[in-house]
Design an enzyme around this catalytic site. Structure first.
Site, PDB file in Angstrom:
ATOM      1  N   ASP A 131       6.143 -11.689 -10.549  1.00 38.17           N
ATOM      2  CA  ASP A 131       6.891 -11.658 -11.800  1.00 38.17           C
ATOM      3  C   ASP A 131       7.669 -12.974 -11.861  1.00 38.17           C
ATOM      4  O   ASP A 131       7.633 -13.754 -10.916  1.00 38.17           O
ATOM      5  CB  ASP A 131       7.806 -10.431 -11.847  1.00 38.17           C
ATOM      6  N   ASP A 180       2.403  -1.937 -12.002  1.00 34.11           N
ATOM      7  CA  ASP A 180       3.042  -2.046 -10.694  1.00 34.11           C
ATOM      8  C   ASP A 180       4.252  -1.146 -10.724  1.00 34.11           C
ATOM      9  O   ASP A 180       4.843  -0.934 -11.783  1.00 34.11           O
ATOM     10  CB  ASP A 180       3.514  -3.475 -10.437  1.00 34.11           C
ATOM     11  N   CYS A 231      -6.833  14.835   0.556  1.00 33.65           N
ATOM     12  CA  CYS A 231      -6.498  13.413   0.414  1.00 33.65           C
ATOM     13  C   CYS A 231      -7.225  12.607   1.498  1.00 33.65           C
ATOM     14  O   CYS A 231      -7.321  13.032   2.643  1.00 33.65           O
ATOM     15  CB  CYS A 231      -4.983  13.222   0.531  1.00 33.65           C
ATOM     16  N   CYS A 239      -6.375   9.565   2.627  1.00 36.64           N
ATOM     17  CA  CYS A 239      -5.577   8.485   3.239  1.00 36.64           C
ATOM     18  C   CYS A 239      -5.549   8.631   4.754  1.00 36.64           C
ATOM     19  O   CYS A 239      -5.865   9.693   5.293  1.00 36.64           O
ATOM     20  CB  CYS A 239      -4.152   8.478   2.667  1.00 36.64           C
ATOM     21  N   CYS A 283      -3.330  11.694   5.998  1.00 37.96           N
ATOM     22  CA  CYS A 283      -3.906  13.035   5.804  1.00 37.96           C
ATOM     23  C   CYS A 283      -5.214  13.188   6.577  1.00 37.96           C
ATOM     24  O   CYS A 283      -5.447  14.227   7.208  1.00 37.96           O
ATOM     25  CB  CYS A 283      -4.122  13.303   4.318  1.00 37.96           C
ATOM     26  N   HIS A 285       0.443   7.258   2.511  1.00 42.05           N
ATOM     27  CA  HIS A 285      -0.035   8.368   1.668  1.00 42.05           C
ATOM     28  C   HIS A 285       0.317   8.149   0.193  1.00 42.05           C
ATOM     29  O   HIS A 285      -0.543   8.290  -0.687  1.00 42.05           O
ATOM     30  CB  HIS A 285       0.530   9.708   2.144  1.00 42.05           C
TER      31      HIS A 285
HETATM   32 ZN   LIG Z   1      -2.719  11.434   2.107  1.00 43.98          ZN
END
Ligand SMILES: [Zn+2]
Length: 385
Positions: free
Chosen positions: A90, A281, A339, A341, A344, A371
């Site tokens: 920015d 963002d 999930c 990620c 997880c 996560h």
């Molecule tokens: Zn996750």
């Protein structure tokens, strides 16, 4: 090299691809925020591993610390922080403006705005600084981001007369930003540095006619992309979508639309994508993770006519669970079943994360941030169809 190419899609999202020297970014895209040269609690490898294609740095923070001299020694922020992918900064306009009129009490205001630029006091050590469109462009050159923003004045919720004044000043600052940007590019080109692209920012506060006037001016200036900024953006989903709808017909498909500060949760990014935005963002995923708020739920696909639509289904209010609550003390489930990620998939339970959070263990911040950032990045990727 074409900066942006629009693609066909079978979802309600606009789809496209951005090409810069540091890589390719598919849109729509969620950009994790690395305010001071770090996506908080995460190493660049974590950020890359969770699927982020581009991250954001804040010029105001990097200008104050570590400063242009340090970044120039390294040849820019990419090398300094070890991030190999595309980067956006920015201009600092939002931060330095918000130190001023955004503060209701006059005595607590830390910046004053004039035609020349913004005089502000550092939040770190109280030192005085003067930020202008020229300084902002020079600084973004030292940072070396692939995409840079024109210097603008963000206005708080205010009377129309002031909103107009600020918008017109933003337009004059865009012209000065462009001249300074071109000079920076010339210097970068001479020493073989990567090419930068500049976006302009639509201002105009809460006023439809001002937003439309601003959109026309920004598009006509020939910038690589168009952003929508200001205090009204990023707060409430409906308000953000309304502002986008005011100007949407004025924005050519050949330039990407960036909604600054949007993405508090999964539904918020879905709404923004459906409204026609290409880039966003928000600090929310990392900030919420640090305070114990973790997104939990599933993206559900629906077919409406010929286009697919999506919504995020969650059993928790605001689509997030509060990990510090007693109810998770012995909960063996992962944060969000299904999930993908690292946190997880590795099987770290709500029970374990509850314990780490209560004990303020540093490992919690990494696992929780992975996560939350993964969730927003992947929701937006799925919306591409
Ligand atoms: Zn996750």
């Amino acid at each position: 090299m074409t900066f942006y190419t629009a693609l066909e899609t079978n979802t309600v999202a606009r789809r496209g691809v951005i090409k810069v020297d540091h890589g390719v970014v598919e849109t729509p895209v969620f950009m994790p925020v690395g305010t001071q040269g770090s996506v908080k609690a995460l190493a660049p490898e974590d950020v890359w591993g969770l699927g982020a294609e581009i991250i954001l740095g804040n010029t105001y923070h990097l200008y104050l610390r570590p400063g242009a001299r340090v970044l120039e020694t390294w040849g820019g922020l990419h090398e300094f922080m070890g991030w190999k992918g595309p980067l956006l900064t920015d201009s600092g306009g939002y931060q330095v403006s918000s130190l001023g009129l955004f503060q209701p009490e006059e005595k607590s205001r830390l910046s004053t705005i004039s035609e020349e630029g913004v005089n502000f006091v550092s939040h770190i050590d109280g030192s005085r600084h003067f930020m202008t469109p020229e300084v902002a462009m020079e600084m973004q050159g030292s940072i070396g981001a692939d995409i840079v923003m024109a210097f603008d004045e963000a206005t708080p919720i205010t009377d129309k007369q002031y909103a107009r004044q600020a918008m017109e000043r933003t337009h004059r600052w865009l012209k000065r930003s462009k001249t300074a940007f071109d000079a920076v590019q010339k210097k970068r080109g001479q020493v073989g540095k990567s090419r930068q692209y500049m976006f302009g920012i639509i201002q105009g506060g809460e006023y439809k006619d001002l937003r439309r006037e601003s959109a026309k001016m920004i598009v006509e200036s020939g910038v690589a992309g168009v952003a929508i900024g200001g205090a009204s953006i990023g707060q409430a989903v409906a308000q953000t979508e309304e502002v986008v709808s005011w100007v949407r017909d004025l924005l050519p498909r050949k330039v990407p639309l960036y909604l600054m500060g949007v993405g508090v949760g999964p539904s918020h990014v879905i709404g923004a994508v459906e409204a026609g935005a290409d880039m966003f963002d928000c600090v929310a995923p990392t900030k919420l993770a640090r305070t114990g708020l973790l997104y939990s739920g599933n993206l559900v696909e629906r077919k409406t006519g010929t286009k697919k639509t999506y919504h995020f289904e969650s059993e928790f209010p605001k689509e997030r669970l509060t990990i510090g609550k007693k109810q998770f003390e012995q909960d063996t489930q992962v944060i969000s079943p299904g999930c993908g990620c690292y946190t997880c998939k590795s099987g770290f339970s709500r029970s374990y994360l509850h314990h780490l959070f209560k004990a303020r263990e540093l490992t919690y911040y990494r696992l929780a941030s992975i996560h939350n950032v993964y969730t927003l990045v992947q929701v937006v990727k799925r919306l591409r169809g």
